[in-house]
Design a protein around this motif. Structure first.
Motif, mmCIF file in Angstrom:
data_model
loop_
_atom_site.group_PDB
_atom_site.id
_atom_site.type_symbol
_atom_site.label_atom_id
_atom_site.label_comp_id
_atom_site.label_asym_id
_atom_site.label_seq_id
_atom_site.Cartn_x
_atom_site.Cartn_y
_atom_site.Cartn_z
ATOM 1 N N ALA A 9 0.792 -1.230 0.000
ATOM 2 C CA ALA A 9 0.000 0.000 0.000
ATOM 3 C C ALA A 9 0.825 1.283 0.000
ATOM 4 N N ILE A 10 2.070 1.185 0.427
ATOM 5 C CA ILE A 10 2.846 2.409 0.633
ATOM 6 C C ILE A 10 3.162 3.116 -0.700
ATOM 7 N N PRO A 11 3.033 4.433 -0.740
ATOM 8 C CA PRO A 11 3.422 5.162 -1.959
ATOM 9 C C PRO A 11 4.928 5.053 -2.163
ATOM 10 N N LYS A 12 5.341 4.844 -3.411
ATOM 11 C CA LYS A 12 6.756 4.631 -3.673
ATOM 12 C C LYS A 12 7.183 5.234 -5.008
ATOM 13 N N ALA A 13 8.495 5.391 -5.135
ATOM 14 C CA ALA A 13 9.069 5.810 -6.419
ATOM 15 C C ALA A 13 9.785 4.602 -7.013
ATOM 16 N N GLU A 14 9.662 4.449 -8.318
ATOM 17 C CA GLU A 14 10.464 3.410 -9.004
ATOM 18 C C GLU A 14 11.539 4.101 -9.820
ATOM 19 N N LEU A 15 12.793 3.706 -9.572
ATOM 20 C CA LEU A 15 13.947 4.416 -10.143
ATOM 21 C C LEU A 15 14.801 3.549 -11.057
ATOM 22 N N VAL A 92 2.853 3.218 -7.157
ATOM 23 C CA VAL A 92 4.005 4.023 -7.587
ATOM 24 C C VAL A 92 3.463 5.426 -7.877
ATOM 25 N N ILE A 93 4.044 6.434 -7.236
ATOM 26 C CA ILE A 93 3.568 7.798 -7.500
ATOM 27 C C ILE A 93 4.600 8.625 -8.271
ATOM 28 N N HIS A 94 5.805 8.065 -8.396
ATOM 29 C CA HIS A 94 6.836 8.727 -9.216
ATOM 30 C C HIS A 94 7.702 7.642 -9.855
ATOM 31 N N ALA A 95 8.039 7.805 -11.140
ATOM 32 C CA ALA A 95 8.861 6.803 -11.834
ATOM 33 C C ALA A 95 9.898 7.491 -12.712
ATOM 34 N N GLU A 96 11.115 6.980 -12.680
ATOM 35 C CA GLU A 96 12.173 7.461 -13.565
ATOM 36 C C GLU A 96 12.537 6.303 -14.491
ATOM 37 N N LEU A 97 12.207 6.460 -15.761
ATOM 38 C CA LEU A 97 12.269 5.356 -16.723
ATOM 39 C C LEU A 97 13.540 5.400 -17.561
ATOM 40 N N PHE A 98 14.247 4.268 -17.594
ATOM 41 C CA PHE A 98 15.379 4.137 -18.520
ATOM 42 C C PHE A 98 14.839 3.796 -19.898
ATOM 43 N N PHE A 99 15.496 4.359 -20.914
ATOM 44 C CA PHE A 99 15.237 3.881 -22.281
ATOM 45 C C PHE A 99 16.577 3.740 -22.994
ATOM 46 N N ASP A 298 12.328 -11.485 5.656
ATOM 47 C CA ASP A 298 11.674 -11.152 6.920
ATOM 48 C C ASP A 298 11.802 -9.664 7.244
ATOM 49 N N LEU A 299 11.575 -8.822 6.273
ATOM 50 C CA LEU A 299 11.686 -7.377 6.501
ATOM 51 C C LEU A 299 10.573 -6.913 7.432
ATOM 52 N N THR A 300 10.878 -5.915 8.241
ATOM 53 C CA THR A 300 9.907 -5.364 9.187
ATOM 54 C C THR A 300 9.140 -4.195 8.556
ATOM 55 N N ARG A 301 8.116 -3.746 9.264
ATOM 56 C CA ARG A 301 7.389 -2.543 8.823
ATOM 57 C C ARG A 301 8.346 -1.362 8.706
ATOM 58 N N GLU A 302 9.266 -1.259 9.678
ATOM 59 C CA GLU A 302 10.236 -0.152 9.667
ATOM 60 C C GLU A 302 11.142 -0.236 8.424
ATOM 61 N N ASP A 303 11.537 -1.471 8.047
ATOM 62 C CA ASP A 303 12.348 -1.641 6.831
ATOM 63 C C ASP A 303 11.579 -1.148 5.598
ATOM 64 N N VAL A 304 10.308 -1.532 5.531
ATOM 65 C CA VAL A 304 9.478 -1.166 4.385
ATOM 66 C C VAL A 304 9.351 0.354 4.288
ATOM 67 N N LEU A 305 9.126 0.959 5.439
ATOM 68 C CA LEU A 305 8.994 2.412 5.507
ATOM 69 C C LEU A 305 10.301 3.081 5.052
ATOM 70 N N GLN A 306 11.418 2.530 5.513
ATOM 71 C CA GLN A 306 12.730 3.076 5.129
ATOM 72 C C GLN A 306 12.951 2.946 3.624
ATOM 73 N N LEU A 307 12.539 1.812 3.048
ATOM 74 C CA LEU A 307 12.696 1.608 1.600
ATOM 75 C C LEU A 307 11.865 2.623 0.806
ATOM 76 N N ALA A 308 10.664 2.895 1.285
ATOM 77 C CA ALA A 308 9.815 3.878 0.606
ATOM 78 C C ALA A 308 10.429 5.280 0.726
ATOM 79 N N ARG A 309 10.889 5.612 1.936
ATOM 80 C CA ARG A 309 11.545 6.925 2.134
ATOM 81 C C ARG A 309 12.778 7.040 1.246
ATOM 82 N N GLU A 331 1.434 9.301 5.843
ATOM 83 C CA GLU A 331 -0.009 9.146 5.984
ATOM 84 C C GLU A 331 -0.421 7.664 5.925
ATOM 85 N N VAL A 332 0.110 6.951 4.931
ATOM 86 C CA VAL A 332 -0.243 5.534 4.775
ATOM 87 C C VAL A 332 0.392 4.706 5.909
#
Ligand code: HPA
Ligand code: ZN
Length: 335
Positions: A9-15, A92-99, A298-309, A331-332
């Motif tokens: 559910a967490i908003p994320k960027a794909e880079l 995904v709310i932001h994406a940087e696409l390779f071409f 076995d990632l934790t909620r905190e790990d997931v949050l850190q990855l999104a940040r 917020e999420v």
């Protein structure tokens, strides 16, 4: 919400997504028919069955063959639009696409055609899906320095359509050093610079990307684990690494997802992010990468949050946009 639900559910960027690597077999066949291109496989199932890779090169051979069906601006638009729809489903709310322009210009497709198709899809993603995005032009490292310079020259009339450059394709035998002068020119032009390094190549290639190309991010970088000095440097500078767990699994960089170094890198304080690389080929888009990695390590909620940040910290967005994205993450995470 447990860690997997939060990861979904967490908003994320794909880079780290090669847009040509989002071309699903169904679309490859549809475009082949539209453009009258002959394929070496009789159908979708046979093509998908060939996706059993042993290393990076075995994948690249199929990846370049798949991209050969792209001819018109609409083809590039349709490919990127299909990706954006999948990205939206994965929050995904932001994406940087390779071409990879050289894959197309070498077949006689003009630079204008691919840039027009891709950038119109990016604009539409902002308007219709609320996803911000940007394009990063990658040089194919198995080709020459002169070819990279010529590609840069051909792209410069469209300078406002891409924010930076990267370096991809066959890593071993093609160290970053080969492109030192090209990257110096790109930096002088104000382009952002990133490079694939430490996917199959040694830590030395990561050092070259940092010291010679002066990259702002490293794509993959899992080889860092082999070099304690490099780990310390990356923890200190927080130079981001765009890690792609399912890619590493499918290309046999790791034998099992449970042996993936991502958690070790995160715990060492590195700015690591999770990305899909070539999702049509590696068995999943961004949330599949998150879900399987969370489960395997076995990632934790905190790990997931850190990855999104980290994904927003590592992205090339402005301060205001970054703050707004991070507010959406908080917020999420708080529900
Ligand atoms: N590595 C190098 N080149 C690539 C990749 C990758 O994972 N995907 C598409 N081109
Ligand atoms: Zn990649």
């Amino acid at each position: 919400m447990n860690a997997i639900e939060l990861a979904r559910a967490i908003p994320k960027a794909e880079l780290h997504i090669h847009i040509e690597g989002s071309l699903e077999p169904e679309l490859i066949f549809a475009l082949a028919q539209r453009n009258g291109v002959a394929l070496a496989y009789p159908g979708v199932e046979a093509l998908r069955a060939a996706y059993a890779f042993t290393d990076l090169q075995s994948f690249l051979d199929l990846y370049y063959a798949g991209a050969s069906v792209l001819r018109q601006p609409q083809d590039f638009h349709d490919m990127a639009w299909a990706y954006f729809l999948r990205a939206q489903a994965d929050h995904v709310i932001h994406a940087e696409l390779f071409f990879d322009p050289q894959t197309h210009t070498a077949r006689g497709v003009p630079m204008a055609v691919l840039i027009e198709g891709l950038s119109s899809a990016c604009l539409r993603a902002a308007q219709e899906l609320g996803i911000s995005s940007a394009l990063i032009l990658c040089f194919l490292r198995h080709l020459s320095e002169a070819d990279a310079f010529a590609t840069l020259d051909a792209a410069l009339p469209y300078r406002e359509h891409f924010i930076g450059v990267g370096l991809d394709s066959s890593e071993l035998g093609h160290p970053p050093q080969k492109f030192e002068r090209v990257f110096a020119r790109c930096r002088a032009l104000g382009l952002q610079v990133v490079a694939h390094a430490g996917e199959e190549g040694p830590p030395e290639y990561m050092w070259q990307a940092i010291d010679l190309l002066k990259v702002q991010r490293i794509d993959h970088g899992v080889a860092a684990l082999q070099d304690p000095l490099l780990m310390a440097e990356l923890a200190h500078t927080r130079l981001p690494l765009t890690v792609c767990p399912l890619s590493n699994l499918k290309l046999c960089v790791v034998k099992d997802l449970r042996e993936h170094p991502l958690k070790t890198m995160l715990d060492a304080g590195l700015c690591v992010t999770i990305n899909s690389d070539d999702p049509a080929y590696f068995g999943g888009y961004l949330n599949a990468n998150f879900e399987q990695t969370v489960a395997a390590l076995d990632l934790t909620r905190e790990d997931v949050l850190q990855l999104a940040r980290n994904s927003f910290e590592a992205s090339f967005i402005g301060a205001e946009h970054r703050a707004a994205c991070l507010a959406r993450v908080r917020e999420v995470a708080s529900v």
